[in-house]
Design a protein around this motif. Structure first.
Motif, short mmCIF file in Angstrom:
data_model
loop_
_atom_site.label_atom_id
_atom_site.label_comp_id
_atom_site.label_asym_id
_atom_site.label_seq_id
_atom_site.Cartn_x
_atom_site.Cartn_y
_atom_site.Cartn_z
N SER A 21 0.83 -1.21 0.00
CA SER A 21 0.00 0.00 0.00
C SER A 21 0.87 1.26 0.00
CB SER A 21 -0.92 -0.01 1.23
OG SER A 21 -1.58 1.22 1.38
N GLY A 22 1.88 1.27 0.87
CA GLY A 22 2.77 2.44 0.93
C GLY A 22 3.56 2.62 -0.34
N ALA A 23 4.06 1.52 -0.89
CA ALA A 23 4.85 1.60 -2.11
C ALA A 23 4.00 2.09 -3.28
CB ALA A 23 5.45 0.24 -2.44
N SER A 24 2.75 1.66 -3.34
CA SER A 24 1.86 2.10 -4.41
C SER A 24 1.63 3.60 -4.35
CB SER A 24 0.51 1.37 -4.31
OG SER A 24 0.67 -0.01 -4.52
N ALA A 25 1.43 4.12 -3.12
CA ALA A 25 1.26 5.57 -2.96
C ALA A 25 2.52 6.32 -3.39
CB ALA A 25 0.92 5.89 -1.50
N ALA A 26 3.69 5.77 -3.07
CA ALA A 26 4.94 6.41 -3.45
C ALA A 26 5.15 6.37 -4.96
CB ALA A 26 6.11 5.71 -2.73
N VAL A 27 4.79 5.27 -5.60
CA VAL A 27 4.89 5.18 -7.06
C VAL A 27 4.00 6.22 -7.71
CG1 VAL A 27 4.31 3.73 -9.04
CG2 VAL A 27 5.61 2.77 -7.14
N ALA A 28 2.79 6.40 -7.18
CA ALA A 28 1.87 7.39 -7.73
C ALA A 28 2.44 8.80 -7.64
CB ALA A 28 0.52 7.31 -7.01
N LYS A 29 3.30 9.04 -6.64
CA LYS A 29 3.94 10.35 -6.49
C LYS A 29 5.27 10.43 -7.25
CE LYS A 29 0.98 12.28 -3.65
NZ LYS A 29 0.28 13.55 -3.94
N ARG A 30 5.59 9.35 -7.98
CA ARG A 30 6.79 9.29 -8.82
C ARG A 30 8.08 9.46 -8.00
NH1 ARG A 30 5.91 9.07 -13.99
NH2 ARG A 30 7.98 9.84 -14.51
#
Length: 214
Positions: A21-30
């Motif tokens: 979940s955290g990694a997905s949010a970070a990917v979305a923020k590039r």
């Protein structure tokens, strides 16, 4: 499989879900690879680290047992490379996130009670264990934390913590009662998502125009 092994595997599964979940949010923020792994680590283990520091368990389990940090880092790294495929599994991730919320609520509350924390404090620590990682994730990615918005998230964790404390006081700490507490948090979270339940928010009225003075 022994009970302790089953609990460890369930705990690591929860770590993996929150790391994803955290990694997905970070990917979305590039964010870059390090940023993705770091946010995933915080999301997965932040709540547990706060819990251990509050009850005086030093070093926290996230640092004392290599399996926790490794699971979080490997999962976050995998999301960095596989995020296009992972994005299609949003519903599955929400279900797993709800399961992790329930598991971490129960384990955090029990750990606080075993450390002789009074009931009210144990409820709060159990809730913080479950939601602390999400708070860290949202703050690091520049979002208003989900637990402070309308969604029923922290409330579900708090309800589960209260149930665990009541069961503990009554002497019901076997697998079945504790599983019921996990299912309570899990069920409340999923029903809230499906029915779009939300906590009340203040109604803001536009200011009345003032009459100009002559």
């Amino acid at each position: 499989m022994t009970t302790s092994t089953a609990l460890l595997l369930a705990d690591l599964a929860g770590v993996a879900v929150f790391a994803a979940s955290g990694a997905s949010a970070a990917v979305a923020k590039r964010l870059d690879l390090f940023g993705v792994v770091f946010v995933g680590f915080v999301a997965a283990l932040g709540g547990g680290i706060v819990r251990d520091l509050v009850i005086g368990e030093v070093p926290p389990l996230a640092f004392a047992d290599w399996r926790y940090a490794t699971t979080a880092a490997v999962t976050a790294g995998a999301i960095f490379w596989l995020h296009p495929q992972f994005a299609r599994l949003r519903t599955t991730v929400l279900v797993l996130d709800a399961a992790g919320l329930g598991l971490f609520t129960v384990s955090g509350t029990l750990k606080a009670l075993d450390a002789q924390v009074p009931p009210v404090g144990a409820c709060l620590i159990g809730m913080i264990t479950a939601i602390g990682g999400g708070l860290g994730r949202d703050l690091l990615t520049g979002e208003i934390p989900i637990v402070l918005r309308r969604e029923i998230y922290a409330v579900a964790a708090l309800a589960g913590s209260i149930l665990v404390v009541l069961l503990y006081v009554l002497g019901h700490t076997g697998p079945l009662p504790l599983t019921a507490a996990v299912l309570l948090v899990f069920g409340v979270r999923l029903v809230a998502l499906r029915r779009r339940w939300s906590a009340p928010v203040p109604t803001l009225h536009p200011p009345h125009p003032t009459t100009p003075t002559k």
